[in-house]
Write a protein that holds these residues in place. Structure first.
Motif, PDB file in Angstrom:
ATOM      1  N   ALA A  34     -25.282  20.476 -10.892  1.00  0.00           N
ATOM      2  CA  ALA A  34     -24.087  20.347 -11.739  1.00  0.00           C
ATOM      3  C   ALA A  34     -22.862  20.939 -11.031  1.00  0.00           C
ATOM      4  O   ALA A  34     -21.781  20.335 -11.035  1.00  0.00           O
ATOM      5  N   ASN A  35     -23.030  22.089 -10.416  1.00  0.00           N
ATOM      6  CA  ASN A  35     -21.905  22.713  -9.704  1.00  0.00           C
ATOM      7  C   ASN A  35     -21.532  21.928  -8.453  1.00  0.00           C
ATOM      8  O   ASN A  35     -20.347  21.749  -8.159  1.00  0.00           O
ATOM      9  N   ALA A  36     -22.523  21.443  -7.723  1.00  0.00           N
ATOM     10  CA  ALA A  36     -22.235  20.613  -6.543  1.00  0.00           C
ATOM     11  C   ALA A  36     -21.494  19.347  -6.962  1.00  0.00           C
ATOM     12  O   ALA A  36     -20.558  18.914  -6.286  1.00  0.00           O
ATOM     13  N   SER A  37     -21.891  18.773  -8.071  1.00  0.00           N
ATOM     14  CA  SER A  37     -21.232  17.572  -8.583  1.00  0.00           C
ATOM     15  C   SER A  37     -19.771  17.859  -8.953  1.00  0.00           C
ATOM     16  O   SER A  37     -18.881  17.042  -8.680  1.00  0.00           O
ATOM     17  N   LYS A  38     -19.508  19.018  -9.558  1.00  0.00           N
ATOM     18  CA  LYS A  38     -18.131  19.411  -9.877  1.00  0.00           C
ATOM     19  C   LYS A  38     -17.293  19.529  -8.598  1.00  0.00           C
ATOM     20  O   LYS A  38     -16.135  19.117  -8.571  1.00  0.00           O
ATOM     21  N   LEU A  39     -17.898  20.078  -7.552  1.00  0.00           N
ATOM     22  CA  LEU A  39     -17.187  20.192  -6.280  1.00  0.00           C
ATOM     23  C   LEU A  39     -16.877  18.819  -5.697  1.00  0.00           C
ATOM     24  O   LEU A  39     -15.771  18.581  -5.197  1.00  0.00           O
ATOM     25  N   VAL A  40     -17.839  17.915  -5.764  1.00  0.00           N
ATOM     26  CA  VAL A  40     -17.621  16.549  -5.260  1.00  0.00           C
ATOM     27  C   VAL A  40     -16.428  15.926  -5.963  1.00  0.00           C
ATOM     28  O   VAL A  40     -15.532  15.358  -5.314  1.00  0.00           O
ATOM     29  N   GLU A  41     -16.397  16.009  -7.266  1.00  0.00           N
ATOM     30  CA  GLU A  41     -15.298  15.391  -8.020  1.00  0.00           C
ATOM     31  C   GLU A  41     -13.956  16.046  -7.687  1.00  0.00           C
ATOM     32  O   GLU A  41     -12.941  15.359  -7.546  1.00  0.00           O
ATOM     33  N   ALA A  42     -13.937  17.367  -7.527  1.00  0.00           N
ATOM     34  CA  ALA A  42     -12.689  18.064  -7.191  1.00  0.00           C
ATOM     35  C   ALA A  42     -12.206  17.677  -5.791  1.00  0.00           C
ATOM     36  O   ALA A  42     -11.001  17.453  -5.586  1.00  0.00           O
ATOM     37  N   PHE A  43     -13.118  17.580  -4.844  1.00  0.00           N
ATOM     38  CA  PHE A  43     -12.725  17.193  -3.481  1.00  0.00           C
ATOM     39  C   PHE A  43     -12.275  15.733  -3.442  1.00  0.00           C
ATOM     40  O   PHE A  43     -11.332  15.392  -2.725  1.00  0.00           O
ATOM     41  N   ARG A  44     -12.933  14.880  -4.223  1.00  0.00           N
ATOM     42  CA  ARG A  44     -12.506  13.479  -4.298  1.00  0.00           C
ATOM     43  C   ARG A  44     -11.094  13.377  -4.860  1.00  0.00           C
ATOM     44  O   ARG A  44     -10.248  12.663  -4.325  1.00  0.00           O
ATOM     45  N   LYS A  45     -10.849  14.127  -5.927  1.00  0.00           N
ATOM     46  CA  LYS A  45      -9.529  14.127  -6.568  1.00  0.00           C
ATOM     47  C   LYS A  45      -8.455  14.619  -5.595  1.00  0.00           C
ATOM     48  O   LYS A  45      -7.333  14.112  -5.577  1.00  0.00           O
ATOM     49  N   ALA A  46      -8.811  15.595  -4.756  1.00  0.00           N
ATOM     50  CA  ALA A  46      -7.864  16.146  -3.785  1.00  0.00           C
ATOM     51  C   ALA A  46      -7.745  15.277  -2.529  1.00  0.00           C
ATOM     52  O   ALA A  46      -6.919  15.557  -1.659  1.00  0.00           O
ATOM     53  N   GLY A  47      -8.571  14.241  -2.424  1.00  0.00           N
ATOM     54  CA  GLY A  47      -8.525  13.354  -1.262  1.00  0.00           C
ATOM     55  C   GLY A  47      -9.062  13.997   0.009  1.00  0.00           C
ATOM     56  O   GLY A  47      -8.649  13.631   1.114  1.00  0.00           O
ATOM     57  N   LEU A  48      -9.976  14.955  -0.146  1.00  0.00           N
ATOM     58  CA  LEU A  48     -10.541  15.663   0.999  1.00  0.00           C
ATOM     59  C   LEU A  48     -11.935  15.135   1.341  1.00  0.00           C
ATOM     60  O   LEU A  48     -12.636  14.630   0.463  1.00  0.00           O
ATOM     61  N   PRO A  49     -12.342  15.271   2.595  1.00  0.00           N
ATOM     62  CA  PRO A  49     -13.633  14.718   3.027  1.00  0.00           C
ATOM     63  C   PRO A  49     -14.834  15.390   2.365  1.00  0.00           C
ATOM     64  O   PRO A  49     -14.819  16.593   2.085  1.00  0.00           O
ATOM     65  N   ILE A  50     -15.853  14.579   2.153  1.00  0.00           N
ATOM     66  CA  ILE A  50     -17.120  15.037   1.596  1.00  0.00           C
ATOM     67  C   ILE A  50     -18.212  14.648   2.580  1.00  0.00           C
ATOM     68  O   ILE A  50     -18.306  13.484   2.980  1.00  0.00           O
ATOM     69  N   VAL A  51     -19.012  15.641   2.963  1.00  0.00           N
ATOM     70  CA  VAL A  51     -20.103  15.419   3.901  1.00  0.00           C
ATOM     71  C   VAL A  51     -21.413  15.639   3.160  1.00  0.00           C
ATOM     72  O   VAL A  51     -21.635  16.699   2.571  1.00  0.00           O
ATOM     73  N   ILE A  52     -22.257  14.627   3.177  1.00  0.00           N
ATOM     74  CA  ILE A  52     -23.556  14.672   2.515  1.00  0.00           C
ATOM     75  C   ILE A  52     -24.618  14.764   3.608  1.00  0.00           C
ATOM     76  O   ILE A  52     -24.759  13.845   4.413  1.00  0.00           O
ATOM     77  N   VAL A  53     -25.346  15.878   3.616  1.00  0.00           N
ATOM     78  CA  VAL A  53     -26.351  16.116   4.646  1.00  0.00           C
ATOM     79  C   VAL A  53     -27.739  16.073   4.014  1.00  0.00           C
ATOM     80  O   VAL A  53     -27.969  16.684   2.971  1.00  0.00           O
ATOM     81  N   ASN A  54     -28.640  15.340   4.655  1.00  0.00           N
ATOM     82  CA  ASN A  54     -30.043  15.433   4.273  1.00  0.00           C
ATOM     83  C   ASN A  54     -30.837  15.840   5.498  1.00  0.00           C
ATOM     84  O   ASN A  54     -30.315  15.864   6.608  1.00  0.00           O
ATOM     85  N   VAL A  55     -32.091  16.210   5.278  1.00  0.00           N
ATOM     86  CA  VAL A  55     -32.929  16.642   6.386  1.00  0.00           C
ATOM     87  C   VAL A  55     -34.157  15.751   6.471  1.00  0.00           C
ATOM     88  O   VAL A  55     -34.767  15.418   5.461  1.00  0.00           O
ATOM     89  N   ASN A  56     -34.463  15.352   7.692  1.00  0.00           N
ATOM     90  CA  ASN A  56     -35.687  14.606   7.972  1.00  0.00           C
ATOM     91  C   ASN A  56     -36.368  15.299   9.151  1.00  0.00           C
ATOM     92  O   ASN A  56     -36.056  15.024  10.303  1.00  0.00           O
ATOM     93  N   PRO A  57     -37.304  16.219   8.863  1.00  0.00           N
ATOM     94  CA  PRO A  57     -37.942  16.967   9.941  1.00  0.00           C
ATOM     95  C   PRO A  57     -39.017  16.180  10.691  1.00  0.00           C
ATOM     96  O   PRO A  57     -39.514  16.665  11.713  1.00  0.00           O
TER      97      PRO A  57
END
Length: 187
Positions: A34-57
């Motif tokens: 929920a908090n990560a989602s709030k950050l995504v929306e705030a960064f989108r609104k501000a027009g700032l980059p969002i980096v989504i990282v996943n791991v595949n070991p």
């Protein structure tokens, strides 16, 4: 305490993927998402980059190294293991990085992609605090990024590891604070 964010700050979310969010974690994953989602929306609104990282070991050199516990040795992942949790609203314009180690900077293009966008600061969140978040933070710090940690948008499999990172390690690398404080400063 968060005092400022750089004008060109990116949000970097670590390992908020189906295979990780289903693990037994020290804090409720619903709160972290929920908090990560709030950050995504705030960064989108501000027009700032969002980096989504996943791991595949799978197949990474470290998984073949000798150690007492090798949790990924011979493991077969479910089909959706690498997929980002549905709670995180990803968009095609986001930067997607697949890492194979603890750090999102090791043998990936994250540094180049951030530099292309003129990014000088990052807000970090995700799972696990003591592994993916801390590993990425250490490498980002060595590359000169100003780092802010969203403390309520991260957790770990072990409460004591999470607490150790939050109390002793992360404050030496950057500023720490809540999602709401980051959004307030982002303004």
């Amino acid at each position: 305490m968060i005092t400022a964010l750089d004008k060109n700050t990116a949000l970097v979310l670590i390992d908020l993927q189906n295979g990780i969010v289903q693990l037994p974690l020290a804090h409720p994953v619903s709160d972290v998402l929920a908090n990560a989602s709030k950050l995504v929306e705030a960064f989108r609104k501000a027009g700032l980059p969002i980096v989504i990282v996943n791991v595949n070991p799978a197949g990474a050199a470290w998984t073949k190294a000798r150690k007492d516990s090798n949790p990924t040795a011979g493991a077969a992942f479910k089909e959706d293991w690498l997929d980002i949790a549905a709670e995180i609203n990803t968009q095609p314009g986001d930067i997607f990085i697949t890492k194979h180690t603890w750090s999102a900077f090791y043998e990936t293009q994250i540094d180049e992609k951030l530099k292309e966008k003129g990014v000088t600061g990052i807000v970090l969140a995700g799972i696990s605090t003591s592994i993916g978040v801390e590993g990425t933070a250490r490498d980002a710090s060595e590359r000169g990024y100003n780092i802010t940690f969203a403390t309520d948008a991260m957790t770990d499999m072990f409460a004591d590891a999470h607490h150790n990172s939050l109390k002793y390690i992360l404050p030496r690398i950057g500023e720490t604070g809540t999602t709401d404080k980051i959004i307030e400063v982002l303004g």
